[in-house]
Structures are given as structure tokens and as C-alpha cells.
Design a protein around this motif. Structure first.
Motif, PDB file in Angstrom:
ATOM      1  N   ARG A   9      20.332 -21.868  19.102  1.00  0.00           N
ATOM      2  CA  ARG A   9      20.738 -20.454  19.069  1.00  0.00           C
ATOM      3  C   ARG A   9      22.103 -20.297  18.401  1.00  0.00           C
ATOM      4  O   ARG A   9      22.321 -19.373  17.610  1.00  0.00           O
ATOM      5  N   GLU A  10      23.033 -21.191  18.709  1.00  0.00           N
ATOM      6  CA  GLU A  10      24.360 -21.133  18.106  1.00  0.00           C
ATOM      7  C   GLU A  10      24.277 -21.397  16.603  1.00  0.00           C
ATOM      8  O   GLU A  10      24.914 -20.715  15.801  1.00  0.00           O
ATOM      9  N   THR A  11      23.471 -22.356  16.207  1.00  0.00           N
ATOM     10  CA  THR A  11      23.283 -22.644  14.784  1.00  0.00           C
ATOM     11  C   THR A  11      22.674 -21.441  14.076  1.00  0.00           C
ATOM     12  O   THR A  11      23.101 -21.070  12.972  1.00  0.00           O
ATOM     13  N   ASN A  12      21.700 -20.819  14.701  1.00  0.00           N
ATOM     14  CA  ASN A  12      21.066 -19.627  14.134  1.00  0.00           C
ATOM     15  C   ASN A  12      22.085 -18.504  13.974  1.00  0.00           C
ATOM     16  O   ASN A  12      22.125 -17.833  12.939  1.00  0.00           O
ATOM     17  N   ARG A  13      22.938 -18.311  14.968  1.00  0.00           N
ATOM     18  CA  ARG A  13      23.971 -17.276  14.914  1.00  0.00           C
ATOM     19  C   ARG A  13      24.926 -17.539  13.745  1.00  0.00           C
ATOM     20  O   ARG A  13      25.262 -16.639  12.978  1.00  0.00           O
ATOM     21  N   TYR A  30      26.882 -16.497   8.089  1.00  0.00           N
ATOM     22  CA  TYR A  30      27.060 -16.961   6.712  1.00  0.00           C
ATOM     23  C   TYR A  30      26.231 -16.121   5.739  1.00  0.00           C
ATOM     24  O   TYR A  30      26.688 -15.796   4.647  1.00  0.00           O
ATOM     25  N   ASN A  31      25.017 -15.771   6.136  1.00  0.00           N
ATOM     26  CA  ASN A  31      24.177 -14.920   5.288  1.00  0.00           C
ATOM     27  C   ASN A  31      24.815 -13.557   5.067  1.00  0.00           C
ATOM     28  O   ASN A  31      24.779 -13.016   3.958  1.00  0.00           O
TER      29      ASN A  31
END
Length: 61
Positions: A21-25, A30-31
């Protein structure tokens, strides 16, 4: 003899999900940063094109 995959315990699963979840956030942030940068570049390119086209216009005498 069976080769069964040992499933992780609940705490390990929870930790993995939290990290995902943290990586996805972070990826989403960044996007958004990249979207903003692309938007600024597009705006500058439009402005340059507008200026270039306006300077080519010369009054007919």
C-alpha cells in the motif's frame, strides 16, 4: 511426500500488504508529479508556438 507452499502467518501478510500500500501511494505521488511536469512543458510549448506564429504575422501594406 508433498511439496506444499508454507503460507505466511497473519502478521507477515499484514506487513506485506502495508508495504504494498505504501509503495502504491508513492507511485501515485510520482505519477502526479510527472503529470504536473508534462502539463508545464505542454503549456510552455503552446506559448512558444503562439509567440512564433504571432511574430510571423506582418501587416500587409
Amino acid at each position: 511426500m508433498t511439496n506444499r507452499y508454507p503460507y505466511p502467518n497473519e502478521e507477515t501478510k499484514r506487513n506485506c500488504l502495508d508495504r504494498l500500500r505504501e509503495t502504491n501511494r508513492q507511485l501515485e505521488l510520482y505519477n502526479l508529479f510527472l503529470d504536473d511536469a508534462i502539463s508545464q512543458i505542454d503549456s510552455e510549448l503552446r506559448q512558444q508556438k503562439r509567440e512564433r506564429l504571432l511574430t510571423k504575422i506582418q501587416p500587409v501594406e
